[in-house]
Design an enzyme around this catalytic site. Structure first.
Site, mmCIF file in Angstrom:
data_model
loop_
_atom_site.group_PDB
_atom_site.id
_atom_site.type_symbol
_atom_site.label_atom_id
_atom_site.label_comp_id
_atom_site.label_asym_id
_atom_site.label_seq_id
_atom_site.Cartn_x
_atom_site.Cartn_y
_atom_site.Cartn_z
ATOM 1 C CG ASP A 94 -5.209 13.883 -1.199
ATOM 2 O OD1 ASP A 94 -4.203 14.173 -0.537
ATOM 3 O OD2 ASP A 94 -5.295 12.799 -1.811
ATOM 4 C CG HIS A 109 -2.357 16.255 -12.040
ATOM 5 N ND1 HIS A 109 -2.575 14.899 -12.014
ATOM 6 C CD2 HIS A 109 -1.520 16.477 -13.092
ATOM 7 C CE1 HIS A 109 -1.898 14.324 -13.004
ATOM 8 N NE2 HIS A 109 -1.251 15.258 -13.666
ATOM 9 C CB CYS A 136 -12.785 37.485 -9.726
ATOM 10 S SG CYS A 136 -11.011 37.750 -9.462
ATOM 11 N N GLY A 176 1.538 4.157 -5.541
ATOM 12 C CA GLY A 176 0.086 4.233 -5.734
ATOM 13 C C GLY A 176 -0.341 4.963 -6.988
ATOM 14 C CB SER A 178 -2.656 3.414 -12.779
ATOM 15 O OG SER A 178 -2.858 4.665 -13.398
ATOM 16 C CD GLU A 206 -3.819 -4.444 -9.168
ATOM 17 O OE1 GLU A 206 -4.281 -5.445 -8.640
ATOM 18 O OE2 GLU A 206 -4.471 -3.637 -9.845
HETATM 19 P P1 NAD Z 1 -5.172 5.691 -10.585
HETATM 20 O O1 NAD Z 1 -6.506 5.627 -9.957
HETATM 21 O O2 NAD Z 1 -5.046 5.630 -12.057
HETATM 22 O O3 NAD Z 1 -4.273 4.505 -9.990
HETATM 23 C C1 NAD Z 1 -4.205 4.261 -8.625
HETATM 24 C C2 NAD Z 1 -3.179 3.145 -8.396
HETATM 25 O O4 NAD Z 1 -3.086 2.950 -6.990
HETATM 26 C C3 NAD Z 1 -3.573 1.806 -9.025
HETATM 27 O O5 NAD Z 1 -2.455 1.290 -9.741
HETATM 28 C C4 NAD Z 1 -3.906 0.931 -7.810
HETATM 29 O O6 NAD Z 1 -3.479 -0.422 -7.996
HETATM 30 C C5 NAD Z 1 -3.068 1.576 -6.715
HETATM 31 N N1 NAD Z 1 -3.627 1.400 -5.377
HETATM 32 C C6 NAD Z 1 -4.938 1.337 -5.008
HETATM 33 N N2 NAD Z 1 -5.027 1.189 -3.672
HETATM 34 C C7 NAD Z 1 -3.756 1.147 -3.193
HETATM 35 C C8 NAD Z 1 -3.202 1.005 -1.894
HETATM 36 N N3 NAD Z 1 -3.966 0.856 -0.808
HETATM 37 N N4 NAD Z 1 -1.848 0.995 -1.777
HETATM 38 C C9 NAD Z 1 -1.053 1.124 -2.862
HETATM 39 N N5 NAD Z 1 -1.531 1.270 -4.109
HETATM 40 C C10 NAD Z 1 -2.869 1.286 -4.273
HETATM 41 O O7 NAD Z 1 -4.478 7.000 -10.017
HETATM 42 P P2 NAD Z 1 -3.294 7.892 -10.585
HETATM 43 O O8 NAD Z 1 -2.242 7.052 -11.207
HETATM 44 O O9 NAD Z 1 -2.937 8.792 -9.462
HETATM 45 O O10 NAD Z 1 -3.961 8.757 -11.780
HETATM 46 C C11 NAD Z 1 -5.278 9.261 -11.744
HETATM 47 C C12 NAD Z 1 -5.453 10.788 -11.746
HETATM 48 O O11 NAD Z 1 -6.605 11.187 -10.954
HETATM 49 C C13 NAD Z 1 -4.334 11.500 -11.093
HETATM 50 O O12 NAD Z 1 -4.194 12.756 -11.648
HETATM 51 C C14 NAD Z 1 -4.824 11.600 -9.651
HETATM 52 O O13 NAD Z 1 -4.191 12.572 -8.918
HETATM 53 C C15 NAD Z 1 -6.286 11.957 -9.824
HETATM 54 N N6 NAD Z 1 -6.998 11.554 -8.597
HETATM 55 C C16 NAD Z 1 -6.643 12.177 -7.411
HETATM 56 C C17 NAD Z 1 -7.194 11.766 -6.215
HETATM 57 C C18 NAD Z 1 -6.755 12.462 -4.944
HETATM 58 O O14 NAD Z 1 -6.424 13.654 -4.963
HETATM 59 N N7 NAD Z 1 -6.669 11.753 -3.804
HETATM 60 C C19 NAD Z 1 -8.106 10.714 -6.195
HETATM 61 C C20 NAD Z 1 -8.463 10.117 -7.421
HETATM 62 C C21 NAD Z 1 -7.895 10.553 -8.619
#
Ligand code: NAD
Length: 240
Positions: A94, A109, A136, A176, A178, A206
């Protein structure tokens, strides 16, 4: 020059902006089988399905209610006010860090809004919806355009630049994320091995499986914890 700060962010920092995380039970990412939308095999199997998923993701990012939250804005403030270098390495696709004002953002990513041609390799910015009929603009190939996003099994982007930043940092903060998606999950170990004097902090809702690898832990919603942490770093430094 004070030591560099490297911030790793994941889906959790964008949760309070209205974007679901990867592991949210009702989220967009949970409603689809990732094997069917986020691999090169899936794209070859059913381009329409894969492209539609990313068209939908883009619409979600552009929704009126989605905007940077105080955590994104605090990191932009850190970059503006800290005397040394601040680098954000994000796993997110994003655009919220940039919208909040951060300038040094590495999207490992990939980034929503960037398109790549599988035929000629041309990469360009565009918000258009892709279909299997898209052409393209460079080589005129039909049906070879895909989002320039890293799918499972593909190499993350900018790894040399990221490793170089990790190796000169004095503070590493993971926000934020995991700690389950590699190679990002391994960055904290990389810092500890290569920069034994660096301080490492986990900021998350957490504790994660990577918890024991960090010196310091701050748990709670990022929109509250990150602004408070940035205020502390700017006024008192990171070692209490
Ligand atoms: P994940 O979903 O595996 O983990 C998210 C983590 O954020 C969790 O540990 C959770 O406890 C924590 N979390 C949730 N709400 C929170 C808050 N309000 N404040 C603080 N922490 C909070 O995500 P990841 O580790 O980024 O890995 C997943 C993959 O999917 C990545 O490549 C990610 O970029 C992609 N993804 C991207 C988006 C985006 O671009 N916004 C959204 C979803 C997934």
């Amino acid at each position: 020059m004070p030591p560099a700060i490297v911030i790793l962010t994941g889906a959790g920092i964008s949760k309070e902006s209205g974007i679901d995380t990867f592991r949210d039970k009702d989220g967009l990412w949970a409603r689809v089988d990732l094997e069917e939308v986020a691999t090169i095999e899936a794209w070859h199997r059913d381009k329409r399905k894969v492209l539609e998923f990313y068209n939908e993701t883009r619409r979600m990012f552009r929704a009126a209610h989605v905007a940077p939250n105080p955590a994104h804005r605090a990191l932009a403030r850190l970059e503006r006010e800290y005397d040394g270098e601040v680098v954000i390495v994000t796993q997110n696709i994003d655009p919220l860090h940039e919208q909040a004002g951060s300038r040094r953002v590495i999207h490992m990513h990939g980034r929503d809004g960037e398109i790549r041609c599988m035929s000629c390799g041309h990469i360009f910015e565009s918000d258009i919806d892709l279909t299997p009929q898209s052409v393209c603009p460079n080589c005129k190939a039909v049906g070879e355009l895909r989002p320039n996003i890293v799918w499972f099994g593909e190499m993350p982007q900018h790894m040399d630049e990221i490793h170089a930043a990790l190796e000169r940092c004095g503070l590493f903060v993971a926000i934020g994320t995991s700690g389950e998606v590699y190679p990002a999950a391994g960055f904290v170990l990389h810092v500890r091995r290569r920069q034994p004097r660096a301080h490492t902090v986990e900021i998350n809702l957490e504790a994660t499986g990577n918890q024991s690898l960090f010196h310091e832990h701050i748990y709670g919603p990022a929109s509250q914890t990150v602004p408070a942490y940035v205020q502390r770093v700017l006024t008192r430094g990171w070692r209490d």
